[in-house]
Write an enzyme that holds these catalytic residues in place. Sequence first.
Site, PDB file in Angstrom:
ATOM      1  N   HIS A  59      55.964  29.687  58.226  1.00  0.00           N
ATOM      2  CA  HIS A  59      54.873  29.946  57.018  1.00  0.00           C
ATOM      3  C   HIS A  59      55.125  31.464  56.494  1.00  0.00           C
ATOM      4  CE1 HIS A  59      50.963  30.709  54.850  1.00  0.00           C
ATOM      5  NE2 HIS A  59      50.828  29.411  54.824  1.00  0.00           N
ATOM      6  N   HIS A  66      46.285  24.430  47.274  1.00  0.00           N
ATOM      7  CA  HIS A  66      45.825  24.054  48.256  1.00  0.00           C
ATOM      8  C   HIS A  66      44.304  23.959  48.168  1.00  0.00           C
ATOM      9  CE1 HIS A  66      45.078  27.979  50.435  1.00  0.00           C
ATOM     10  NE2 HIS A  66      44.057  27.302  49.904  1.00  0.00           N
TER      11      HIS A  66
END
Length: 353
Positions: free
Chosen positions: A299, A320
């Site tokens: 990530h 998102h």
Amino acid sequence: MESAIGEHLQCPRTLTRRVPDTYTPPFPMWVGRADDTLHQVVMGYLGVQFRGEDQRPAALRAMRDIVAGFDLPDGPAHHDLTHHIDNQGYENLIVVGYWKDVSSQHRWSTSPPVSSWWESEDRLSDGLGFFREIVAPRAEQFETLYAFQDDLPGVGAVMDGVSGEINEHGYWGSMRERFPISQTDWMQASGELRVVAGDPAVGGRVVVRGHDNIALIRSGQDWADAEADERSLYLDEILPTLQSGMDFLRDNGPAVGCYSNRFVRNIDIDGNFLDLSYNIGHWASLDQLERWSESHPTHLRIFTTFFRVAEGLSKLRLYHEVSVFDAADQLYEYINCHPGTGMLRDAVITAEH
């Protein structure tokens, strides 16, 4: 510069932010905006599970039946279709619907055509698996973030519009601070996943009860209209690292607090792949999602790459949405799915059950 939190959802903050009031983000981002008539949304993930090419036609027919049901009164205001292969080799066709209020979703799901299809004994004998994972965050329990301002996907599609440039992004902790509820609530999780009907090892119908403040993230990528350089950026640079991180969460979720992780590819009604994808991740708590995001190498590489290219993005669309829910606002039900499916994997069968 606006706050990510709509004016009607703002209140005196009792929990401090991670950045000073003078913070300025390094590039522009936006959030979905809804007015004060939106109190609670419903996100319904309705799945068909199968294994092998011989089951594909029946699975596609079942998916189309679900989609056809959306045309009934009180169907969702927006939906999309996706495909996922899990780590047991099963394929999953997932129809995702968004409703602007709980009452309309309840009327739809309890209408005779819909309820009779789901409750039919045919679902137990037609050789397929089915699941529905339905959650309903209140307006203060979800946040969005978009690197673009038009045709918002997911929950943004049922909101009224889009904000101006927002302040709460570009730093660790900004996801949490876009939640209206974060002004006064840590959103701490409590409890565990519990099987309240059926047995995952046996199959048939199984119902799992969630707990307060389970977190759900949908993190998406749309390269359908991207030019050659942006397609290359996504497919050659972002996707390999993203795939590695998503596979890690799929296979090692219990170690980091991730109940379920599906990296899905959008499809059309005939099952053909589209140039869109997103991740569906259920987490035991928001803070465990934050810890993984801030510390896991995959990530961190994704985050670093996004920071490097974000300001220059043209037609590669990244976004998102993240939400949390009360235990009472969740339903996880599975029919003849393998025991590693969704919330089944980590659910506990209690003595009283």
